[in-house]
Design a protein around this motif. Sequence first.
Motif, PDB file in Angstrom:
ATOM      1  N   ASP A  39      32.431  10.355  44.878  1.00  0.00           N
ATOM      2  CA  ASP A  39      33.544  10.204  43.935  1.00  0.00           C
ATOM      3  C   ASP A  39      33.679   8.805  43.354  1.00  0.00           C
ATOM      4  O   ASP A  39      34.079   8.644  42.198  1.00  0.00           O
ATOM      5  N   ASP A  40      33.379   7.763  44.153  1.00  0.00           N
ATOM      6  CA  ASP A  40      33.530   6.400  43.634  1.00  0.00           C
ATOM      7  C   ASP A  40      32.309   5.913  42.872  1.00  0.00           C
ATOM      8  O   ASP A  40      32.236   4.749  42.469  1.00  0.00           O
ATOM      9  N   GLY A  41      31.322   6.804  42.674  1.00  0.00           N
ATOM     10  CA  GLY A  41      30.150   6.453  41.876  1.00  0.00           C
ATOM     11  C   GLY A  41      28.999   5.886  42.671  1.00  0.00           C
ATOM     12  O   GLY A  41      27.931   5.626  42.102  1.00  0.00           O
ATOM     13  N   GLN A  68      36.663  14.856  49.860  1.00  0.00           N
ATOM     14  CA  GLN A  68      37.483  14.198  50.872  1.00  0.00           C
ATOM     15  C   GLN A  68      38.670  15.069  51.256  1.00  0.00           C
ATOM     16  O   GLN A  68      39.059  15.128  52.422  1.00  0.00           O
ATOM     17  N   GLU A  69      39.264  15.732  50.262  1.00  0.00           N
ATOM     18  CA  GLU A  69      40.374  16.645  50.533  1.00  0.00           C
ATOM     19  C   GLU A  69      39.888  18.070  50.368  1.00  0.00           C
ATOM     20  O   GLU A  69      39.485  18.473  49.281  1.00  0.00           O
ATOM     21  N   ALA A  85      33.978  19.482  38.065  1.00  0.00           N
ATOM     22  CA  ALA A  85      33.197  19.191  36.862  1.00  0.00           C
ATOM     23  C   ALA A  85      32.638  17.771  36.897  1.00  0.00           C
ATOM     24  O   ALA A  85      31.470  17.536  36.528  1.00  0.00           O
ATOM     25  N   GLN A  86      33.444  16.817  37.339  1.00  0.00           N
ATOM     26  CA  GLN A  86      32.989  15.430  37.396  1.00  0.00           C
ATOM     27  C   GLN A  86      31.882  15.248  38.427  1.00  0.00           C
ATOM     28  O   GLN A  86      30.933  14.478  38.212  1.00  0.00           O
ATOM     29  N   THR A  87      31.977  15.951  39.541  1.00  0.00           N
ATOM     30  CA  THR A  87      30.932  15.867  40.566  1.00  0.00           C
ATOM     31  C   THR A  87      29.613  16.405  40.039  1.00  0.00           C
ATOM     32  O   THR A  87      28.547  15.818  40.273  1.00  0.00           O
ATOM     33  N   ILE A  88      29.661  17.518  39.316  1.00  0.00           N
ATOM     34  CA  ILE A  88      28.441  18.067  38.709  1.00  0.00           C
ATOM     35  C   ILE A  88      27.878  17.093  37.686  1.00  0.00           C
ATOM     36  O   ILE A  88      26.664  16.855  37.632  1.00  0.00           O
ATOM     37  N   PHE A  89      28.741  16.494  36.889  1.00  0.00           N
ATOM     38  CA  PHE A  89      28.294  15.569  35.849  1.00  0.00           C
ATOM     39  C   PHE A  89      27.606  14.347  36.457  1.00  0.00           C
ATOM     40  O   PHE A  89      26.547  13.907  35.973  1.00  0.00           O
ATOM     41  N   ARG A  90      28.192  13.787  37.531  1.00  0.00           N
ATOM     42  CA  ARG A  90      27.605  12.600  38.152  1.00  0.00           C
ATOM     43  C   ARG A  90      26.247  12.888  38.779  1.00  0.00           C
ATOM     44  O   ARG A  90      25.379  12.007  38.843  1.00  0.00           O
TER      45      ARG A  90
END
Length: 411
Positions: A39-41, A68-69, A85-90
């Motif tokens: 999550d923090d990149g 985390q949650e 969506a953000q996890t897939i994108f990263r």
Amino acid sequence: MKRSPNGFVPARGFLDSGMAPRPSFNDGTKLDDIVVVVDDGTEVPHRSLRTPISTYQKHVRYAVFEFQELLDSSSIDSQGWSHIAQTIFRNYKLFDAFVILHGTDSLAYTCSALSFMLQNLGKPVILTGSQAPMLELQNDATDNLLGSLIIAGHFMIPEAWDLIYRPTHLEPFSIQTNHATGDVACLRIFPGIEPRMVEAVLQLDGLKGLVLETFGAGNAPGGPDGALTKVLANAIKKGMIIVNITQCMTGTVSPLYEPAMLLKRAGVIAGHDMTSEAALAKLSYLLAMPDRSPESIVQKMSVSLRGELTEQANMVFEHPNRVLPDQLANFALLGYAISKGDVPEVQKLLKSGHGRLLNEADYSGNTPLPVLDSMNTSSYSNGQGLISMQTSSASLDCITKGHQTYGVWLE
């Protein structure tokens, strides 16, 4: 998931406890870790496993990333969708496919939301869940997850529907994380619903869109003097977007009956065969897009963006292209001839090679045979067997030739 005094709750360590001990998910090979962008990149190594060799002569190597949650799926909202969506994108360039473990309570909502949020998707994204957790002795999770891994690891299906929609242009993968779920409501019509109830919902502060779940092909009670329809029409005039979705498991919204036609004339958008989950996700997606006018939202809600609806230009009782195939046209002609008692026309149709029409059925399941039994018609051959309709006391029998079955009247 694991047992607790309050029932099943989300649990950590799924890879080690649920997958690693099972030979179908772990062939025992020692593998290097796989890097996952968290999550923090930052890039964090994760333990990887490999399935045994499949029918397609390949292994599927994978890692598990846990948020985390951990949420019960009944608690997910638009922020949870954005997180996925953000996890897939990263990690889009690091993996060939993505399998999302999700509870079944809201799985259809998340699937619908992600289909709009993941734009120009070029890799498989599969959501899977189960009715019983994998750690239970009897469960459906094992087969569901293994099947998802096999599909994700072997087939390049960026989006799967009843039909596969192939892109006509190439653009880079992107995501839209905004979703105006707080501006949309879903209301189920029921017998005896009062117009004031619908009006109270439409007057909620900040509400911009409503998914209306109606009866049958899109019908709703108009109310005394059309009061309910007027309530909807007044809201639409003030800028409210209202979409008409059927409560039925299958079928489509179409103005076949007066109630649905009145809703259409009032400005309610026909949602065709969209599910409630898809309609809610699509409307939330469009309302969150910047500089989107109400007129453009109405237009987009009526067309397919991700395969979420079957576009229809005509009523469902109208045949496509307004041209009947010969088989249906001749069946209709035969029906009219029988109803008028036009024996010469019936004989003409049957002698011209349309004998198999005797076995066709209309929407009620009726065939021409019982009616023909009462008509004084002569014998003829349809090229497959002799058919006679001389007397009303004739008995019905059948013969089969090739793969076709034909009705035969035997005196």
